[in-house]
Design an enzyme around this catalytic site. Sequence first.
Site, PDB file in Angstrom:
ATOM      1  N   SER A  39       0.856  -1.293   0.028  1.00 52.76           N
ATOM      2  CA  SER A  39      -0.027   0.239   0.005  1.00 52.76           C
ATOM      3  C   SER A  39       0.942   1.191  -0.088  1.00 52.76           C
ATOM      4  CB  SER A  39      -0.829  -0.012   1.304  1.00 52.76           C
ATOM      5  OG  SER A  39      -1.597   1.087   1.390  1.00 52.76           O
ATOM      6  N   ASN A  87     -10.277 -12.363  -3.490  1.00 56.55           N
ATOM      7  CA  ASN A  87     -10.265 -11.172  -4.271  1.00 56.55           C
ATOM      8  C   ASN A  87      -9.253 -11.335  -5.522  1.00 56.55           C
ATOM      9  OD1 ASN A  87     -10.364  -8.236  -4.586  1.00 56.55           O
ATOM     10  ND2 ASN A  87      -8.403  -8.077  -3.283  1.00 56.55           N
ATOM     11  N   SER A 111      -1.973  -7.889  -3.867  1.00 51.91           N
ATOM     12  CA  SER A 111      -1.839  -9.023  -4.225  1.00 51.91           C
ATOM     13  C   SER A 111      -0.512  -9.685  -3.514  1.00 51.91           C
ATOM     14  CB  SER A 111      -2.007  -9.458  -5.590  1.00 51.91           C
ATOM     15  OG  SER A 111      -1.040  -8.515  -6.218  1.00 51.91           O
TER      16      SER A 111
END
Length: 207
Positions: A39, A87, A111
């Site tokens: 992130s 996801n 991921s």
Amino acid sequence: MATLSNSTNIFWQDCQVGRLERQKLLNQKGCVVWITGLSGSGKSTLACSLSRELHSKGKLSYVLDGDNLRHGLNKDLGFKAEDRAENIRRTGEVAKLFADAGLICVASLISPYRRDRDTCRAMLPDANFIEVFMNMPLELCEARDPKGLYKLARAGKIKGFTGIDDPYEPPINCEIEIKQENGDCPTPTLMAGQVVTYLENKGFLES
Ligand SMILES: Nc1ncnc2c1ncn2[C@@H]1O[C@H](COP(=O)(O)OS(=O)(=O)O)[C@@H](OP(=O)(O)O)[C@H]1O
Ligand SMILES: Nc1ncnc2c1ncn2[C@@H]1O[C@H](COP(=O)(O)OP(=O)(O)O)[C@@H](O)[C@H]1O
């Protein structure tokens, strides 16, 4: 979570207009550019800059951003390992459809687990899955902290945050690595240029 492969008595339906014809129409080859990283490492920035650059060259792309998908398709999923796996799997399936449509599909998700990314790679002919690793140090991502999430994670207010108390497994054999040079991060335009050059060299920007 839904159990996979519950359908029986189903048959593949072929259509006369195929991938090659669509690619010819678009003068490009469908593929998936899969951007992985922490992130704050710049995944969305690269995805948007790349999409803009491709657009200016007359090439059709579509961005699948993890944050955005979690507002819809993946809104039922959280951040525990099995949810992240689902996801990634769903996003991989959607990306595969976009690539089959002839588009350059740009997927930008943390991921974090190698196995999940490899599952997506296995969905496509190998050369059509281009893994881009945003190799930015945690310290830089944390200093950027545009959403204030690292601060919350450090304060224990978010549990299982990638890079803090949940693992990130860097790629071993990615196609493209974006990293700092002499302590500086390349500009968004330079990062996009690195990917565009790869796509050009591999013939994806012609049919
Ligand atoms: N626990 C935890 N760990 C990591 N990230 C978190 C978490 N909780 C919320 N967020 C926010 O969700 C964005 C990541 O979503 P992704 O779908 O890309 O994550 S994953 O691929 O399933 O790991 C991520 O967005 P980016 O900063 O764009 O990566 C965060 O804003
Ligand atoms: N190449 C770059 N140079 C300078 N700042 C950047 C660069 N890439 C991203 N940023 C900044 O870093 C922050 C995180 O970028 P973002 O693309 O949202 O990361 P991610 O999608 O990986 O969470 C944003 O504030 C963005 O403007």
